[in-house]
Design an enzyme around this catalytic site. Structure first.
Site, PDB file in Angstrom:
ATOM      1  CD  GLU A   1      -2.874  -0.897  -0.117  1.00  0.00           C
ATOM      2  OE1 GLU A   1      -2.905   0.169  -0.752  1.00  0.00           O
ATOM      3  OE2 GLU A   1      -3.461  -1.937  -0.480  1.00  0.00           O
ATOM      4  N   GLY A   2       1.992   1.178  -0.630  1.00  0.00           N
ATOM      5  CA  GLY A   2       2.911   2.320  -0.670  1.00  0.00           C
ATOM      6  C   GLY A   2       3.896   2.212   0.475  1.00  0.00           C
TER       7      GLY A   2
END
Ligand SMILES: Cc1cc2nc3c(=O)[nH]c(=O)nc-3n(C[C@H](O)[C@H](O)[C@H](O)COP(=O)(O)OP(=O)(O)OC[C@H]3O[C@@H](n4cnc5c(N)ncnc54)[C@H](O)[C@@H]3O)c2cc1C
Length: 591
Positions: free
Chosen positions: A434-435
């Site tokens: 998610e980054g």
């Protein structure tokens, strides 16, 4: 190794810091006051303590496995999933129109912490499904909403999120999966997606894959990416042309199947456009923001569980006589000041991150449901500022806390028997997917700070200053000491906001050299601010005679946070503002 949900702390934060009674004034959330929250949390605790948590250790040893295109999930997962969806937990925060319970994010966030404490590997499936529901709600047509959301809520199907490709990780501009328009308005997808969480499993017959792809002739880069729904099974019951070709062997979260998905090897995977062509990334950002927040909650969840087993071990393990002579012979290691320091660090950081996350959740609720547009907008800006902090900081924190958890166990922590090592291995992914933390920090620097010239950041600092004044005006030594720490932290934060907004005088490398430390600094101060607020409430409740054991522990934990965590803000500021050059000074060839 049992797990006990920290319901009391969750309710304290909801009531005293996150303003659940104000959330219950919002249209649609009238029934969502503290009593509802208490009842929901108690129920949720039961399922997670009794059914899901006991699966965690065994599912790490005997994880989900892949054979002939199929994934068999770890023992007990399928049954637990059925209990989870049948209990209505997948629909907790989703609209009642689609079969959800319509409860605020504030309550959902606490429940999500519990299921992630119970088992991150298990909880990833509901988390990704939540993200997929969120994306369809935001950008899907009415037909798509009606066709997919009720079945994702009732557990007929789950959702997956398909962004990553071998050449496109942090940089989604590089996505190459191809979408070919068909005469009937549908599309066919061709390409490979890697690292797809629960991209294949045996919980349900079908999976709703949300996929980023490029329509032929679309512009280069992120402006040419579209979002598609591509179900594993087609409405006529036949298999769509999307196949799992393998799952990964991983450091942690071993029972969450991480799939390589092949789209279109046999003529094209049937898919339907969500919203408009080329706006996929924008929609996916909605899903990613939900998922990023959710991953931050995973960090808090792992930290909480690591803390609980560390405390339990420290009470039992006998080693050495305490330095203060309080015991006549060797006693449990919890008597040693350094073990206490580790446990307090674990506890204070976990509670502070929980407070920050739940305060963010209540801002999200106000941003969505408040009748006044200006209030909605203000809360949205606050929430958006906090998302990279909740994601970036709580996950890095969980890694530190899980590592301390191993340290408390000594050698027994390093071997797998106690379970402490699993939390450390599980926590590592949280700072990556998610980054990565750097991607969260880029978001904080770019979209959340520079873009509005530091306006939201300074507005938050002004609120922190008001808390400082309230703390300083109180009689207790604890409040006054905390006011001093918070004030120093806020000033450090403001210096860095100025530094970031100046574009470090035309030197982007200088700003981005300090982006992750800036995220750490901002979150240290914002979570510390919540601990300062908690300290005041706890002192007041103590004076009223309410739950003295809990309230005095809160005062002590907050004071520890001030003296041992908040103090780091100044060092981070100095590193960012005064140490930027050293980060990029070494020539590339010298590495
Ligand atoms: C177990 C697991 C589950 C996953 N689940 C999913 C899923 O369900 N769906 C999905 O689509 N993807 C999923 N992913 C993929 C995950 O989101 C990516 O691994 C992640 O975004 C990082 O991309 P990357 O691995 O290509 O690393 P890279 O992008 O190659 O990054 C490598 C390093 O470079 C740094 N870096 C890269 N760009 C920048 C920059 N601009 N500024 C500063 N630093 C930078 C990163 O911070 C990192 O330290 C999963 C991955 C794993 C391992």
């Amino acid at each position: 190794m049992t797990y006990r949900a920290p319901v009391k702390d969750m309710l304290f934060v909801m009531k005293e810091l996150a303003g659940i009674e104000a959330v219950a004034q919002l249209p649609g959330y009238e029934d969502a006051g503290i009593e509802t929250a208490a009842a929901v949390l108690e129920e949720c605790a039961k399922l997670n303590e009794d059914v899901i948590a006991p699966l965690n250790h065994e599912s790490d040893k005997n994880p989900s496995w892949f054979k002939d295109g199929r994934v068999t999930t770890a023992a007990g997962f399928k049954d637990a999933f059925r209990q989870y969806v049948d209990g209505g937990w997948q629909g907790l925060q989703h609209p009642t129109d689609f079969g959800g319970q319509g409860l605020p994010k504030l309550i959902h966030a606490a429940c999500s912490e519990m299921v992630n404490s119970a088992s991150v590997s298990f909880a990833l499936c509901p988390l990704l499904t939540d993200g997929a529901i969120e994306a369809i709600l935001t950008a899907g047509s009415d037909e798509q909403k009606a066709a997919f959301i009720p079945k994702m809520i009732d557990g007929t199907w789950t959702g997956s999120m398909n962004l990553t490709e071998p050449q496109a990780g942090s940089d989604l501009a590089a996505v190459r999966t191809r979408a070919e328009p068909q005469a009937d308005g549908s599309y066919k997808l061709f390409g490979t997606k890697i690292f797809i969480t629960y991209g294949e499993h045996d919980f349900t017959d079908s999976i709703v894959h949300l996929v980023l792809a490029r329509v032929a002739g679309a512009p280069e880069g992120v402006k040419g990416i579209s979002l598609f729904i591509c179900p594993k099974m087609l409405p006529d019951g036949s298999r769509n042309d999307v196949h799992c070709v393998s799952i990964e062997h991983k450091l942690g979260i071993k029972s969450s199947p991480t799939a390589v998905l092949q789209f279109g090897d046999h003529g094209g995977a049937v898919a339907h456009l969500v919203g408009q062509e080329n706006r996929g990334l924008e929609y996916m950002f909605v899903m990613m923001n939900a998922a990023r927040y959710g991953v931050g909650i995973q960090g808090i969840a792992v930290a909480e569980r690591a803390y609980q087993i560390a405390v339990s071990y420290a009470r039992e393990r006998v080693q050495s006589r305490p330095v203060d002579g309080s015991l006549p012979k060797a006693g449990p290691i919890i008597h040693h000041p350094d073990v206490r320091r580790m446990l307090m660090t674990m506890r204070a950081q976990t509670e502070a991150c929980r407070a920050m996350a739940l305060v963010a959740a209540s801002a999200y609720d106000a941003a969505h449901a408040h009748p006044d547009a200006a209030t909605r907008q203000q809360n949205q800006a606050f929430y958006e500022f906090l998302v990279p902090l909740v994601k970036g900081y709580s996950t890095e924190m969980s890694l530190d806390v899980a590592s301390l958890g191993v340290q408390v166990h000594g050698g027994m922590g390093y071997i797998e028997e106690t379970g402490a090592a699993q939390y450390l291995r599980d926590a590592k992914i949280l700072t990556i997917y998610e980054g990565t933390t750097a991607i969260q920090a880029n978001d904080l620097v770019g979209r959340k700070t520079s873009r509005d010239g530091g306006q939201v950041a300074r507005a938050i600092a002004a609120q922190i200053e008001a808390t400082e004044k309230a703390l300083a005006g109180r009689a207790s030594a604890a409040s006054q000491a905390f006011a001093k720490r918070l004030s120093a932290g806020r000033r450090a934060f403001l210096d860095v906001v100025d530094f970031v907004c100046s574009g470090a005088k035309g030197q982007p490398n200088a700003v981005y050299s300090g982006s992750v430390p800036y995220l750490m600094l901002a979150a240290t101060v914002v979570s510390g601010w919540q601990m300062g607020r908690a300290l005041m409430v706890a002192e007041d409740r103590l004076a009223e005679g309410v739950d003295p054991a809990f309230m005095s522990a809160k005062v002590t934990t907050a004071s520890f946070f001030g003296d041992h965590v908040l103090v780091k803000a100044q060092g981070l500021r100095d590193a960012i503002v005064e140490g930027a050059d050293a980060v990029t000074a070494l020539p590339l060839e010298a590495f």
